[in-house]
Design a protein around this motif. Sequence first.
Motif, PDB file in Angstrom:
ATOM      1  N   ARG A  15       0.849  -1.192   0.000  1.00 35.13           N
ATOM      2  CA  ARG A  15       0.000   0.000   0.000  1.00 35.13           C
ATOM      3  C   ARG A  15       0.887   1.244   0.000  1.00 35.13           C
ATOM      4  NH1 ARG A  15      -5.752   0.309   0.910  1.00 35.13           N
ATOM      5  NH2 ARG A  15      -6.485  -1.669   0.035  1.00 35.13           N
ATOM      6  N   PRO A  16       0.599   2.223  -0.851  1.00 35.21           N
ATOM      7  CA  PRO A  16       1.424   3.437  -0.865  1.00 35.21           C
ATOM      8  C   PRO A  16       1.384   4.161   0.472  1.00 35.21           C
ATOM      9  CG  PRO A  16       0.074   3.286  -2.847  1.00 35.21           C
ATOM     10  CD  PRO A  16      -0.401   2.211  -1.933  1.00 35.21           C
ATOM     11  N   ASP A  17       2.538   4.696   0.865  1.00 35.17           N
ATOM     12  CA  ASP A  17       2.642   5.446   2.107  1.00 35.17           C
ATOM     13  C   ASP A  17       1.863   6.763   2.011  1.00 35.17           C
ATOM     14  OD1 ASP A  17       4.298   3.499   3.139  1.00 35.17           O
ATOM     15  OD2 ASP A  17       6.150   4.551   2.569  1.00 35.17           O
ATOM     16  N   ILE A  18       1.708   7.392   3.158  1.00 34.69           N
ATOM     17  CA  ILE A  18       1.121   8.735   3.204  1.00 34.69           C
ATOM     18  C   ILE A  18       2.238   9.735   2.919  1.00 34.69           C
ATOM     19  CG2 ILE A  18      -0.171  10.378   4.585  1.00 34.69           C
ATOM     20  CD1 ILE A  18      -1.585   7.652   3.990  1.00 34.69           C
ATOM     21  N   PRO A  19       2.132  10.515   1.858  1.00 34.41           N
ATOM     22  CA  PRO A  19       3.225  11.431   1.495  1.00 34.41           C
ATOM     23  C   PRO A  19       3.487  12.487   2.557  1.00 34.41           C
ATOM     24  CG  PRO A  19       1.651  11.173  -0.314  1.00 34.41           C
ATOM     25  CD  PRO A  19       1.022  10.563   0.891  1.00 34.41           C
ATOM     26  N   THR A  20       4.710  12.968   2.589  1.00 30.80           N
ATOM     27  CA  THR A  20       5.076  14.028   3.532  1.00 30.80           C
ATOM     28  C   THR A  20       4.220  15.267   3.331  1.00 30.80           C
ATOM     29  OG1 THR A  20       7.355  13.222   3.646  1.00 30.80           O
ATOM     30  CG2 THR A  20       6.972  15.492   4.321  1.00 30.80           C
ATOM     31  N   ALA A  21       3.875  15.575   2.093  1.00 28.25           N
ATOM     32  CA  ALA A  21       3.054  16.766   1.827  1.00 28.25           C
ATOM     33  C   ALA A  21       1.671  16.635   2.460  1.00 28.25           C
ATOM     34  CB  ALA A  21       2.932  17.003   0.323  1.00 28.25           C
ATOM     35  N   VAL A  22       1.138  15.425   2.513  1.00 22.19           N
ATOM     36  CA  VAL A  22      -0.147  15.202   3.179  1.00 22.19           C
ATOM     37  C   VAL A  22       0.024  15.338   4.689  1.00 22.19           C
ATOM     38  CG1 VAL A  22      -1.951  13.490   3.656  1.00 22.19           C
ATOM     39  CG2 VAL A  22      -1.072  13.766   1.331  1.00 22.19           C
ATOM     40  N   ALA A  23       1.090  14.756   5.220  1.00 23.77           N
ATOM     41  CA  ALA A  23       1.371  14.882   6.655  1.00 23.77           C
ATOM     42  C   ALA A  23       1.527  16.349   7.049  1.00 23.77           C
ATOM     43  CB  ALA A  23       2.623  14.096   7.018  1.00 23.77           C
ATOM     44  N   GLY A  42      -9.553   3.471  11.844  1.00 26.33           N
ATOM     45  CA  GLY A  42      -9.237   2.549  10.760  1.00 26.33           C
ATOM     46  C   GLY A  42      -7.752   2.536  10.497  1.00 26.33           C
ATOM     47  N   THR A  43      -6.980   2.417  11.568  1.00 25.37           N
ATOM     48  CA  THR A  43      -5.526   2.593  11.456  1.00 25.37           C
ATOM     49  C   THR A  43      -4.859   1.536  10.607  1.00 25.37           C
ATOM     50  OG1 THR A  43      -3.630   3.280  12.800  1.00 25.37           O
ATOM     51  CG2 THR A  43      -4.773   1.262  13.486  1.00 25.37           C
ATOM     52  N   GLY A  44      -5.504   0.375  10.438  1.00 19.90           N
ATOM     53  CA  GLY A  44      -4.926  -0.665   9.590  1.00 19.90           C
ATOM     54  C   GLY A  44      -3.545  -1.065  10.062  1.00 19.90           C
ATOM     55  N   THR A  45      -2.597  -1.053   9.149  1.00 21.25           N
ATOM     56  CA  THR A  45      -1.219  -1.411   9.494  1.00 21.25           C
ATOM     57  C   THR A  45      -0.391  -0.215   9.946  1.00 21.25           C
ATOM     58  OG1 THR A  45      -0.501  -1.194   7.188  1.00 21.25           O
ATOM     59  CG2 THR A  45      -1.255  -3.375   7.898  1.00 21.25           C
ATOM     60  N   GLY A  46      -1.035   0.926  10.157  1.00 25.65           N
ATOM     61  CA  GLY A  46      -0.367   2.056  10.788  1.00 25.65           C
ATOM     62  C   GLY A  46       0.266   3.069   9.861  1.00 25.65           C
ATOM     63  N   LEU A  47      -0.177   3.157   8.608  1.00 27.47           N
ATOM     64  CA  LEU A  47       0.472   4.056   7.659  1.00 27.47           C
ATOM     65  C   LEU A  47       0.319   5.528   8.051  1.00 27.47           C
ATOM     66  CD1 LEU A  47      -0.454   2.358   4.252  1.00 27.47           C
ATOM     67  CD2 LEU A  47       1.694   2.189   5.539  1.00 27.47           C
ATOM     68  N   VAL A  48      -0.847   5.925   8.536  1.00 30.55           N
ATOM     69  CA  VAL A  48      -1.045   7.318   8.931  1.00 30.55           C
ATOM     70  C   VAL A  48      -0.233   7.640  10.181  1.00 30.55           C
ATOM     71  CG1 VAL A  48      -2.728   9.008   9.757  1.00 30.55           C
ATOM     72  CG2 VAL A  48      -3.309   7.500   7.853  1.00 30.55           C
ATOM     73  N   VAL A  49      -0.279   6.746  11.160  1.00 31.00           N
ATOM     74  CA  VAL A  49       0.490   6.979  12.385  1.00 31.00           C
ATOM     75  C   VAL A  49       1.972   7.079  12.066  1.00 31.00           C
ATOM     76  CG1 VAL A  49       1.113   6.024  14.636  1.00 31.00           C
ATOM     77  CG2 VAL A  49      -1.242   5.852  13.811  1.00 31.00           C
ATOM     78  N   VAL A 107      -8.327  14.036  14.468  1.00 32.02           N
ATOM     79  CA  VAL A 107      -8.818  12.698  14.121  1.00 32.02           C
ATOM     80  C   VAL A 107      -8.542  12.485  12.642  1.00 32.02           C
ATOM     81  CG1 VAL A 107     -10.824  11.183  13.932  1.00 32.02           C
ATOM     82  CG2 VAL A 107     -10.614  12.745  15.883  1.00 32.02           C
ATOM     83  N   THR A 108      -7.900  11.383  12.307  1.00 26.90           N
ATOM     84  CA  THR A 108      -7.618  11.054  10.906  1.00 26.90           C
ATOM     85  C   THR A 108      -8.432   9.835  10.498  1.00 26.90           C
ATOM     86  OG1 THR A 108      -5.630   9.892  11.699  1.00 26.90           O
ATOM     87  CG2 THR A 108      -5.328  12.075  10.747  1.00 26.90           C
ATOM     88  N   ILE A 109      -9.054   9.928   9.324  1.00 26.24           N
ATOM     89  CA  ILE A 109      -9.829   8.828   8.745  1.00 26.24           C
ATOM     90  C   ILE A 109      -9.358   8.715   7.299  1.00 26.24           C
ATOM     91  CG2 ILE A 109     -12.113   7.878   8.308  1.00 26.24           C
ATOM     92  CD1 ILE A 109     -13.245   9.847  10.366  1.00 26.24           C
ATOM     93  N   CYS A 110      -8.452   7.802   7.050  1.00 27.06           N
ATOM     94  CA  CYS A 110      -7.798   7.706   5.742  1.00 27.06           C
ATOM     95  C   CYS A 110      -8.203   6.418   5.025  1.00 27.06           C
ATOM     96  CB  CYS A 110      -6.276   7.746   5.921  1.00 27.06           C
ATOM     97  SG  CYS A 110      -5.357   7.611   4.372  1.00 27.06           S
ATOM     98  N   ARG A 111      -8.726   6.554   3.822  1.00 27.05           N
ATOM     99  CA  ARG A 111      -9.058   5.422   2.963  1.00 27.05           C
ATOM    100  C   ARG A 111     -10.064   4.465   3.614  1.00 27.05           C
ATOM    101  NH1 ARG A 111      -2.710   4.138   1.740  1.00 27.05           N
ATOM    102  NH2 ARG A 111      -2.333   5.651   0.075  1.00 27.05           N
ATOM    103  N   THR A 112     -10.850   4.968   4.547  1.00 33.08           N
ATOM    104  CA  THR A 112     -11.747   4.061   5.264  1.00 33.08           C
ATOM    105  C   THR A 112     -13.115   4.650   5.547  1.00 33.08           C
ATOM    106  OG1 THR A 112     -11.754   2.494   7.131  1.00 33.08           O
ATOM    107  CG2 THR A 112     -11.090   4.749   7.610  1.00 33.08           C
ATOM    108  N   PHE A 113     -13.337   5.919   5.203  1.00 33.92           N
ATOM    109  CA  PHE A 113     -14.588   6.573   5.566  1.00 33.92           C
ATOM    110  C   PHE A 113     -15.793   5.878   4.927  1.00 33.92           C
ATOM    111  CE2 PHE A 113     -17.402  10.503   5.507  1.00 33.92           C
ATOM    112  CZ  PHE A 113     -17.610  10.513   6.872  1.00 33.92           C
ATOM    113  N   GLU A 252      -3.810  11.686  -6.640  1.00 34.07           N
ATOM    114  CA  GLU A 252      -3.913  12.829  -5.742  1.00 34.07           C
ATOM    115  C   GLU A 252      -4.593  12.401  -4.454  1.00 34.07           C
ATOM    116  OE1 GLU A 252      -6.203  15.597  -8.037  1.00 34.07           O
ATOM    117  OE2 GLU A 252      -8.122  14.836  -7.260  1.00 34.07           O
ATOM    118  N   PHE A 253      -4.218  13.052  -3.379  1.00 35.81           N
ATOM    119  CA  PHE A 253      -4.933  12.919  -2.114  1.00 35.81           C
ATOM    120  C   PHE A 253      -5.906  14.086  -2.007  1.00 35.81           C
ATOM    121  CE2 PHE A 253      -1.918   9.800  -0.688  1.00 35.81           C
ATOM    122  CZ  PHE A 253      -2.606   9.077   0.290  1.00 35.81           C
TER     123      PHE A 253
END
Length: 265
Positions: A15-23, A42-49, A107-113, A252-253
């Motif tokens: 799965r693609p990481d969360i880009p620094t620009a998004v962070a 929906g943290t999944g495998t922790g990509l956002v964290v 609160v972050t909800i990424c790819r799971t809303f 794009e994000f």
Amino acid sequence: MSIFHGTIGFYRKFRPDIPTAVADVLDAAVPAGSPRRLLDIGTGTGLVVEALRDRFDDVIGIDPDAEMLAAAENALRPRLPADAQLRLQEATAEEYTPPTGWQADLVTICRTFHWLDQARVLNQLDAQVSRDGAVAIFADKSFWVANNEWELAVRAVIQEFLGEQRRAGGGTFHGQRRPDLQALRDSPFNRVEETVVPVHRTWTANSILGYLHSTTFAEPELFGDRLHEFDEAVRAVLARYSDTDTFVEENEFLIHLGRRPSASR
């Protein structure tokens, strides 16, 4: 059983990481301070964290999939700053209750809303988010809705093997009921900002297949004893689009940040 059963190894690796620009956008959404608290739904495998691990010092990640959380624990714990606190909890967003007195700054909800009871979750968050906090709903486009020629060709192979409708594990996928923007506007976090972060990616046939097998619409178990046949069909169709095993994706994000009307910014 989770609809992501059998995808975890592929998920963490492909799965693609969360880009620094998004962070950076997420980081700038809430005031600085300490402790700075993050709730990742929906943290999944922790990509956002992982993308935000140096920017928040008190982090809770929730997910209903125990296998996903175990992968997140293994990946995240060794890389946390020494003074950071991380708690990973098996829970759905609809049923989760934070520790007494604990409120998230972000609160972050990424790819799971699209999997959530959206109105219920957003209304519950009103009590779980600090006064000046924000809710971020964001995602990039999956291969299923992409429009690059090679991605369209890959989707056609998936449909050839599994049918026209997009799968979601053992069932079919039903899209979100409302756009993210409208869901936020109908919630307590109805002061909404939209940001688009362009993403340029380069794939190989191996990474494309790894990504596909991390999704609910092409997870390995869906193909049964035809998995190898499917993989070879994808490789064959990709070969028509590149002699160098290089496939460029422009993605794009889309980030929606919701705040309460009275929040100070």
